[in-house]
Scaffold this motif. Structure first.
Motif, short mmCIF file in Angstrom:
data_model
loop_
_atom_site.label_atom_id
_atom_site.label_comp_id
_atom_site.label_asym_id
_atom_site.label_seq_id
_atom_site.Cartn_x
_atom_site.Cartn_y
_atom_site.Cartn_z
N GLU A 277 -16.72 34.44 50.59
CA GLU A 277 -16.98 33.41 51.58
C GLU A 277 -16.54 32.06 51.06
OE1 GLU A 277 -21.20 33.53 52.21
OE2 GLU A 277 -21.65 32.77 50.22
N CYS A 278 -16.35 31.14 51.99
CA CYS A 278 -15.92 29.78 51.67
C CYS A 278 -17.07 29.03 51.00
CB CYS A 278 -15.49 29.08 52.95
SG CYS A 278 -15.04 27.35 52.69
N ARG B 120 -17.41 25.88 50.99
CA ARG B 120 -17.77 24.76 51.86
C ARG B 120 -18.45 25.24 53.14
NH1 ARG B 120 -12.21 21.41 51.81
NH2 ARG B 120 -12.23 20.85 49.61
N GLN B 121 -18.60 26.53 53.28
CA GLN B 121 -19.25 27.13 54.44
C GLN B 121 -18.56 26.74 55.75
OE1 GLN B 121 -23.33 25.95 53.82
NE2 GLN B 121 -23.68 27.66 52.44
N CYS B 122 -17.23 26.84 55.77
CA CYS B 122 -16.47 26.52 56.98
C CYS B 122 -16.55 27.65 58.01
CB CYS B 122 -15.01 26.22 56.66
SG CYS B 122 -14.00 27.69 56.29
N GLY B 123 -17.11 28.79 57.59
CA GLY B 123 -17.23 29.92 58.50
C GLY B 123 -16.41 31.12 58.07
N PHE B 124 -15.50 30.95 57.10
CA PHE B 124 -14.69 32.08 56.63
C PHE B 124 -15.53 32.98 55.74
CE2 PHE B 124 -12.23 34.11 53.30
CZ PHE B 124 -11.34 34.84 54.05
N SER B 125 -15.51 34.27 56.03
CA SER B 125 -16.13 35.26 55.15
C SER B 125 -15.54 36.63 55.46
CB SER B 125 -17.65 35.29 55.32
OG SER B 125 -17.98 35.75 56.61
N ARG B 126 -15.57 37.48 54.47
CA ARG B 126 -15.15 38.87 54.61
C ARG B 126 -16.13 39.73 53.85
NH1 ARG B 126 -8.64 38.63 53.86
NH2 ARG B 126 -8.24 37.59 55.84
N ARG C 195 -7.49 44.30 44.99
CA ARG C 195 -6.47 43.33 44.57
C ARG C 195 -6.57 42.06 45.41
NH1 ARG C 195 -3.13 47.87 44.09
NH2 ARG C 195 -2.23 47.47 46.13
N GLU C 196 -6.75 42.22 46.72
CA GLU C 196 -6.89 41.06 47.61
C GLU C 196 -8.10 40.22 47.22
OE1 GLU C 196 -8.29 40.50 52.15
OE2 GLU C 196 -6.57 41.84 51.89
N ILE C 197 -9.21 40.87 46.93
CA ILE C 197 -10.43 40.17 46.54
C ILE C 197 -10.20 39.40 45.24
CG2 ILE C 197 -12.79 40.52 45.69
CD1 ILE C 197 -12.87 42.98 47.66
N CYS D 116 -9.64 26.54 55.01
CA CYS D 116 -9.79 25.11 54.68
C CYS D 116 -9.34 24.75 53.26
CB CYS D 116 -11.23 24.67 54.90
SG CYS D 116 -12.40 25.28 53.68
N GLY D 117 -9.02 25.73 52.41
CA GLY D 117 -8.54 25.44 51.07
C GLY D 117 -9.60 25.26 50.00
N ALA D 118 -10.87 25.42 50.36
CA ALA D 118 -11.96 25.29 49.38
C ALA D 118 -12.01 26.53 48.50
CB ALA D 118 -13.29 25.13 50.11
N PRO D 119 -12.63 26.43 47.33
CA PRO D 119 -12.78 27.61 46.47
C PRO D 119 -13.58 28.71 47.18
CG PRO D 119 -13.31 25.61 45.26
CD PRO D 119 -13.15 25.22 46.69
N ILE D 120 -13.30 29.94 46.80
CA ILE D 120 -13.96 31.11 47.37
C ILE D 120 -15.11 31.54 46.48
CG2 ILE D 120 -13.62 33.62 47.73
CD1 ILE D 120 -12.49 31.99 49.99
N ARG D 121 -16.22 31.96 47.08
CA ARG D 121 -17.36 32.54 46.36
C ARG D 121 -17.33 34.04 46.57
NH1 ARG D 121 -22.57 29.42 48.37
NH2 ARG D 121 -21.16 27.90 49.23
N ARG D 122 -17.64 34.78 45.51
CA ARG D 122 -17.73 36.24 45.59
C ARG D 122 -19.14 36.67 45.26
NH1 ARG D 122 -13.24 34.86 43.06
NH2 ARG D 122 -11.27 35.49 43.99
#
Length: 52
Positions: free
Chosen positions: A12-13, A15-21, A32-34, A43-49
């Protein structure tokens, strides 16, 4: 309630822009994608796993 045994991976983003998988038992290609995804494609913010 039973316990869920299969691994879940959530990306997930930060910055909590709404992107998540959410991945349940990721395939080799999805793994590999993860691993390769470092920034949010929206939005270009770092991703959280998170692993469950």
């Amino acid at each position: 309630m039973g316990r869920i045994c299969s691994p879940f991976v959530v990306i997930e983003c930060s910055r909590q822009c709404g992107f998540s998988r959410i991945y349940n038992e990721p395939t080799e290609e999805q793994s590999r994608e993860i691993t390769d995804m470092k920034v949010c494609p929206a939005c270009g913010a770092p991703i959280r796993r998170k692993l469950f």
